[in-house]
Design a protein around this motif. Structure first.
Motif, short mmCIF file in Angstrom:
data_model
loop_
_atom_site.label_atom_id
_atom_site.label_comp_id
_atom_site.label_asym_id
_atom_site.label_seq_id
_atom_site.Cartn_x
_atom_site.Cartn_y
_atom_site.Cartn_z
N ASP A 90 -3.17 4.42 -34.92
CA ASP A 90 -4.32 4.53 -34.02
C ASP A 90 -5.32 3.41 -34.28
OD1 ASP A 90 -3.29 6.74 -32.77
OD2 ASP A 90 -4.58 8.20 -33.80
N ASN A 91 -5.54 3.06 -35.56
CA ASN A 91 -6.41 1.94 -35.90
C ASN A 91 -5.92 0.67 -35.23
OD1 ASN A 91 -7.01 2.99 -39.31
ND2 ASN A 91 -8.39 3.11 -37.59
N VAL A 92 -4.63 0.40 -35.35
CA VAL A 92 -4.07 -0.83 -34.79
C VAL A 92 -4.22 -0.83 -33.27
CG1 VAL A 92 -1.98 -2.21 -34.53
CG2 VAL A 92 -2.45 -1.09 -36.71
N ALA A 93 -3.96 0.30 -32.64
CA ALA A 93 -4.06 0.38 -31.18
C ALA A 93 -5.49 0.12 -30.71
CB ALA A 93 -3.58 1.75 -30.70
N ALA A 94 -6.47 0.69 -31.42
CA ALA A 94 -7.87 0.50 -31.03
C ALA A 94 -8.30 -0.95 -31.23
CB ALA A 94 -8.77 1.44 -31.84
N ALA A 95 -7.88 -1.55 -32.33
CA ALA A 95 -8.23 -2.95 -32.58
C ALA A 95 -7.57 -3.87 -31.54
CB ALA A 95 -7.80 -3.35 -33.99
N LEU A 96 -6.34 -3.57 -31.19
CA LEU A 96 -5.64 -4.37 -30.18
C LEU A 96 -6.34 -4.28 -28.83
CD1 LEU A 96 -3.20 -6.04 -29.21
CD2 LEU A 96 -1.96 -3.88 -28.89
N GLU A 97 -6.79 -3.09 -28.48
CA GLU A 97 -7.52 -2.92 -27.21
C GLU A 97 -8.79 -3.76 -27.19
OE1 GLU A 97 -9.48 0.68 -24.47
OE2 GLU A 97 -8.50 1.14 -26.38
N LEU A 98 -9.50 -3.79 -28.32
CA LEU A 98 -10.72 -4.59 -28.41
C LEU A 98 -10.39 -6.08 -28.33
CD1 LEU A 98 -13.79 -4.31 -28.85
CD2 LEU A 98 -13.36 -4.51 -31.31
N TYR A 99 -9.32 -6.49 -28.97
CA TYR A 99 -8.87 -7.90 -28.92
C TYR A 99 -8.66 -8.33 -27.48
CZ TYR A 99 -5.98 -12.02 -30.05
OH TYR A 99 -5.47 -13.30 -30.14
#
Length: 400
Positions: A90-99
């Motif tokens: 979930d951390n990775v998914a949220a960071a990717l969305e922000l990217y």
């Protein structure tokens, strides 16, 4: 472990050892100061980095020097600061969305191993947008360049700024697994001790023992070469000589030397791999969220003693190199001197001898996870199956 699986594991490990000299490892380019990051990115034509970190780093103000420097150079950065210990999918998914939402063109991982793993996970999904992290788990499944990644370690432990590994926890199943591929090695590593000077002592000790574990496991395993063994020995000696002072006094020199130790240990295990200490620790981290450095510190002496004669010869070489024994010392005596020193360090840092979080009902699951991670990849001195690993979890939990 039955003879057929044993043979498969050793053949698998031998193939990787033979291939080691031709595999495309590339050490990151080192940057001495955080203030230089903006100029380096500018030279690469990158002006919109995503900074991946955690809330504690932000609250302590450790990141201010980086963000001020980026702003002064006109870089439009985005900030993801919700990484947790043992970062999740979930951390990775949220960071990717922000990217993607901010049109970022590069990544800066700022913190310990967790932000670096998260940033690597983002990079992996950018390289392979049609895959999930779970599908990329294992070896050599990314295969494409990721965005320019700058790694800034604030702890001297994981060595993740120089490794090809991204370790994440599945948010639903709590299974912890690794993605290993060469594009995940950061392009730049910033070894600036200034960001380590305000670390809590508990973090200094457990991350330092993490670095020691990396180096020891890389050295005593059956893979590696002259270069990895040299890096591992130098890292081990640096930890033994500097971690006590880094913990008690926090001098600039000792903190700098610990960053170097972690970096060398990272280079060593990235190529020579780790062993059962890590497999056991990852299972505990995934199931109970035990901090990785703490788990490694507790497990390391237990596993080293359990290896017995299979590890004595190489542990003796460590003892001789670090001045704990001489060439005439019996191998078992010298090996025990190294293990005793590790236990003494743990005791001086108030690190417990066992971990009380382990539920007996989880033993089979934990053993299966550790077995799946370690075999056949890790070139350990002795091969153990899930039954033996279960016994180790009992020792880790109860000391019996």
């Amino acid at each position: 472990m039955n003879i057929f699986k044993r043979a498969y594991c050793r053949i698998f490990q031998f193939v990787f050892k033979v291939a080691l000299p031709i595999l495309p490892y590339k050490d990151p380019e080192q940057i001495a100061k955080i203030d230089d990051v903006a100029c380096v990115l500018d030279g690469c034509g990158k002006h919109k980095p995503l900074i991946v970190t955690d809330k504690t780093i932000v609250e302590l103000g450790l990141i201010n020097g980086l963000t001020d420097s980026l702003s002064a150079h006109g870089a439009e950065y985005a900030l993801y600061d919700k990484v947790v210990a043992n970062p999740t999918t979930d951390n990775v998914a949220a960071a990717l969305e922000l990217y993607r939402a901010n049109g970022c063109d590069s990544l800066i991982a700022f913190g310990g191993g967790s932000p670096m793993d998260c940033a690597k996970g983002v990079g992996a999904l950018i390289a392979k947008p049609k895959k999930t992290l779970g599908q990329l788990g294992g070896i050599l499944k990314v295969g494409k360049k990721i965005p320019t990644l700058v790694a800034i370690p604030t702890t001297a432990g994981t060595g993740s700024e120089t490794t090809l590994a991204c370790v994440v926890v599945d948010s639903k199943t709590r299974h912890k697994y690794a993605i290993n591929d060469f594009p995940l090695i950061p392009r730049y590593a910033v070894l600036d001790e200034s960001v380590t000077m305000t670390l809590p002592r508990s973090v200094v000790s457990t991350t330092g023992m993490d670095a020691l574990t990396h180096a020891v496991e890389a050295y005593i395993g059956k893979s590696g070469n002259r270069s990895t063994r040299r890096d591992a020995l130098e890292a081990i000696k640096l930890v033994f000589e500097n971690l006590p002072q880094s913990y008690s006094e926090g001098t600039q020199e000792s903190r700098r030397n610990m960053l170097v130790a972690a970096h060398k240990a990272g280079r060593a295990f990235s190529k020579a791999y780790v062993g059962y200490v890590h497999a056991l620790a990852h299972a505990l981290g995934g199931k109970y969220n035990v901090p990785h450095g703490l788990a490694n510190a507790v497990i390391l002496p237990i596993v080293l003693r359990e290896y017995g004669k299979a590890a004595h010869k190489k542990l003796k070489k460590i003892a001789v190199y670090c001045g704990m024994a001489d060439k005439d010392t019996a191998a078992e005596v010298a090996a025990n001197a190294v293990i005793d020193r590790i236990e003494m360090l743990n005791a001086s840092f108030d690190i417990p001898e066992t971990l009380d979080c382990i539920d007996d009902r989880d033993l089979d699951e934990l053993a299966a996870r550790a077995d799946r991670e370690a075999n056949p990849l890790y070139p350990v001195p002795v091969l153990w199956d899930a039954k033996k690993l279960k016994q180790l979890f009992v020792k880790i939990g109860k000391g019996v």
